[in-house]
Enzyme design. Sequence first.
Site, PDB file in Angstrom:
ATOM      1  N   CYS A  31       0.837  -1.207   0.000  1.00  0.00           N
ATOM      2  CA  CYS A  31       0.000   0.000   0.000  1.00  0.00           C
ATOM      3  C   CYS A  31       0.874   1.261   0.000  1.00  0.00           C
ATOM      4  O   CYS A  31       1.595   1.525   0.958  1.00  0.00           O
ATOM      5  CB  CYS A  31      -0.929  -0.059   1.203  1.00  0.00           C
ATOM      6  N   CYS A  34       0.362   3.926   2.758  1.00  0.00           N
ATOM      7  CA  CYS A  34       0.774   3.411   4.077  1.00  0.00           C
ATOM      8  C   CYS A  34       2.239   3.757   4.349  1.00  0.00           C
ATOM      9  O   CYS A  34       2.635   3.981   5.494  1.00  0.00           O
ATOM     10  CB  CYS A  34       0.594   1.895   4.146  1.00  0.00           C
TER      11      CYS A  34
END
Lengths: 102, 291
Positions: A31, A34
């Site tokens: 991700c 993230c």
Amino acid sequence: MSVLRITNNNFEEEVLKAEGPVIIDFYADWCGPCKMMSPIIDSIAEEINNAKVGKINVDEAQDLAAMYNVMSIPTIIIFKDGKPYKKFVGVTSKENILNELN
Amino acid sequence: MYDVTIIGAGPAGISASLYTKRANLNTLVLYNDKSGLEKAEKIENYYGFENGIDGESLYNTGISQTKKLGVEIKKEEVLKIEIAENGFEVTTTKNTYTSKTVIIATGNKKNMPKIKGIKEFEGKGVSYCAICDGFFYRGKDVAVLGNGNYAISETNDLINLAKQITILTNGKEVPSIRAENVKVIPKEIREVRGEERVEEIEFEDNSKLKIDGIFIAEGTAGTKEFAKKLGILTNGDKIIINEKMETNIPGIYACGDCTGGLLQISKAVYEGATAGLEVIKYLKNKRRKEK
């Protein structure tokens, strides 16, 4: 304090039974956003001592993500007395998180 | 590889390009949508125009000014910006460009559809990023709201994950896309509904569609979409910057209306100039460190 790695095995002990607030970052290695949240979480962990800070990899703990309705990452949940108290969806600033602790 | 890719050709983006190009940086400007400036009928409070000027003329003059300087400027819709090795990848409907830095000058146009339930279920089944959140919808039924290139791009990111994807055009023109698990419903939407999370879409003709999630992709990708996908810190829909126009991601800058504050040309020009100058410094420092 360092950032704790929270898994299915230690979630109950470290989060549900914790004294004081616990800040949890739900993330995954694939991700992109993230990765921007990660240094913010690390810096919070370094700076404060009145809350625990941990990370949950949603790939490894899908049931924990599902249990707390995490459907977008990063999601930050602050737990108090074992219950979700505040949820941030998406990258959020250190100030926003710290404000919720006071 | 470009030194800098600027997204947006309004006063902020063009001002930035004037500075980076004059410093000999390999500069690319990408733009697509109409700038907020073009819609201004007459501007009478901007320095140097005693009789005022209409927004469209000023906008077009800016573009021709940067072209004259030799800046590469292309009318291409940007679909996504991604972090890549040594910089960033900017994908448009036509090409993928690599760039050491990116300046976001995408204005304050909002894509937020006015459909009941969307705001309420954000993060509870309403998503703005297929690549980030698709994982949570593996083997599930999802909808993509939109009908343009950006909606197709989001759909493509979901094709191998979701069981069934329904493109909802909300009364607009049906796009052409063919895939086994993709269908299109062109009906107008009344509401996105659910208890704890999104469960169904109700259409204006009273029919319903059961879904587990809905990805918002109306119109073209803009400030909000780029920020969400990259992990840029925002305050509402505005990108958070410091006095150097830096975002929280090294190498990505933002300027103009997309950073909030005064929605004025003078402010956009100032921020664009600052972003341009800071990119020059950033690349100089980076080169020095690499030596």
